[in-house]
Enzyme design. Sequence first.
Site, PDB file in Angstrom:
ATOM      1  N   ASP A 118       6.374   6.667   6.356  1.00 21.99           N
ATOM      2  CA  ASP A 118       7.709   7.189   6.060  1.00 21.99           C
ATOM      3  C   ASP A 118       8.536   7.284   7.337  1.00 21.99           C
ATOM      4  O   ASP A 118       9.747   7.489   7.274  1.00 21.99           O
ATOM      5  CB  ASP A 118       7.595   8.592   5.456  1.00 21.99           C
ATOM      6  CG  ASP A 118       7.129   9.596   6.512  1.00 21.99           C
ATOM      7  OD1 ASP A 118       6.009   9.435   7.021  1.00 21.99           O
ATOM      8  OD2 ASP A 118       7.889  10.525   6.840  1.00 21.99           O
ATOM      9  N   GLU A 173      -9.686   1.540   4.807  1.00 22.40           N
ATOM     10  CA  GLU A 173      -8.484   2.347   4.995  1.00 22.40           C
ATOM     11  C   GLU A 173      -8.702   3.309   6.155  1.00 22.40           C
ATOM     12  O   GLU A 173      -9.673   4.072   6.163  1.00 22.40           O
ATOM     13  CB  GLU A 173      -8.133   3.146   3.742  1.00 22.40           C
ATOM     14  CG  GLU A 173      -6.847   3.949   3.917  1.00 22.40           C
ATOM     15  CD  GLU A 173      -6.594   4.995   2.847  1.00 22.40           C
ATOM     16  OE1 GLU A 173      -5.539   5.655   2.911  1.00 22.40           O
ATOM     17  OE2 GLU A 173      -7.469   5.174   1.957  1.00 22.40           O
ATOM     18  N   ASP A 184      -0.423   9.534  11.791  1.00 17.34           N
ATOM     19  CA  ASP A 184       0.364  10.408  12.667  1.00 17.34           C
ATOM     20  C   ASP A 184       1.282   9.525  13.513  1.00 17.34           C
ATOM     21  O   ASP A 184       0.805   8.634  14.218  1.00 17.34           O
ATOM     22  CB  ASP A 184      -0.595  11.198  13.564  1.00 17.34           C
ATOM     23  CG  ASP A 184       0.113  12.267  14.386  1.00 17.34           C
ATOM     24  OD1 ASP A 184       1.329  12.139  14.651  1.00 17.34           O
ATOM     25  OD2 ASP A 184      -0.565  13.223  14.796  1.00 17.34           O
ATOM     26  N   ASP A 230     -12.192   8.622   8.134  1.00 15.72           N
ATOM     27  CA  ASP A 230     -11.496   9.822   8.607  1.00 15.72           C
ATOM     28  C   ASP A 230     -12.523  10.683   9.339  1.00 15.72           C
ATOM     29  O   ASP A 230     -13.725  10.625   9.044  1.00 15.72           O
ATOM     30  CB  ASP A 230     -10.888  10.601   7.448  1.00 15.72           C
ATOM     31  CG  ASP A 230      -9.703  11.457   7.881  1.00 15.72           C
ATOM     32  OD1 ASP A 230      -8.561  11.131   7.496  1.00 15.72           O
ATOM     33  OD2 ASP A 230      -9.903  12.446   8.616  1.00 15.72           O
TER      34      ASP A 230
END
Length: 221
Positions: free
Chosen positions: A157, A47, A121, A72
């Site tokens: 989204d 991920e 982002d 990350d």
Amino acid sequence: MGRKKLERFRQNEANPHVVQAGKALFDSIRGNWNKLQFQNNKPLVVELACGRGEFTVGLARQYPDRNFVGVDIKGSRIWKGSSQAYSEGLDNAAFLRTQIEQLDKFFAEGEIDELWITFPDPRPREGEEKKRLTAPRFLETYRQLLSKGGRIHFKTDNTGLFHYTTELLASMEQIRIERKTEDFYRSPWKDEHHGIMTRYEKMFMEKGETIKYLEFGFTAD
């Protein structure tokens, strides 16, 4: 730097679920995730921009027959998911602290079986397109690192980023789009994700945003 953040960094250094600079595995993990970190031959799922690791940990709980790595750069974010993985004994979950631009330095060609890009982002400003995680330069990296038949899952989204990505993929001959929806939780596939949501996903849904989803892969050369 605050005392709380320093303590989290200290715990990351001691946590075997975290791979980061300064640890022995950091320089030798490329091509060796299953051998050195997980010590098995299960499929490897990664991920990107995993944040606090809710999705990585959630998938690891649901699929003990697969290995999961959340990536990350923020150590204070990785601390949350890695701490949960440690406390629950989830030996199939790990976290890599690095820039996503450096992904090919930590995974070998064909090493990844599935890739998740969850709520990245959107980089909406003019001139930032190349920084989007679905931009052509990133897609080429993913193509090299994915195993034959490997899949990419993309959730967002952001309508602009979703349309940018779908239009780009449709223009590329070597891409196959397998699933596409602009309202994931009204789609036939929602139950396959077992209700696992990231912090951002919950936040966006509370604001009334629909969740967009793509699943795609690469055709043979």
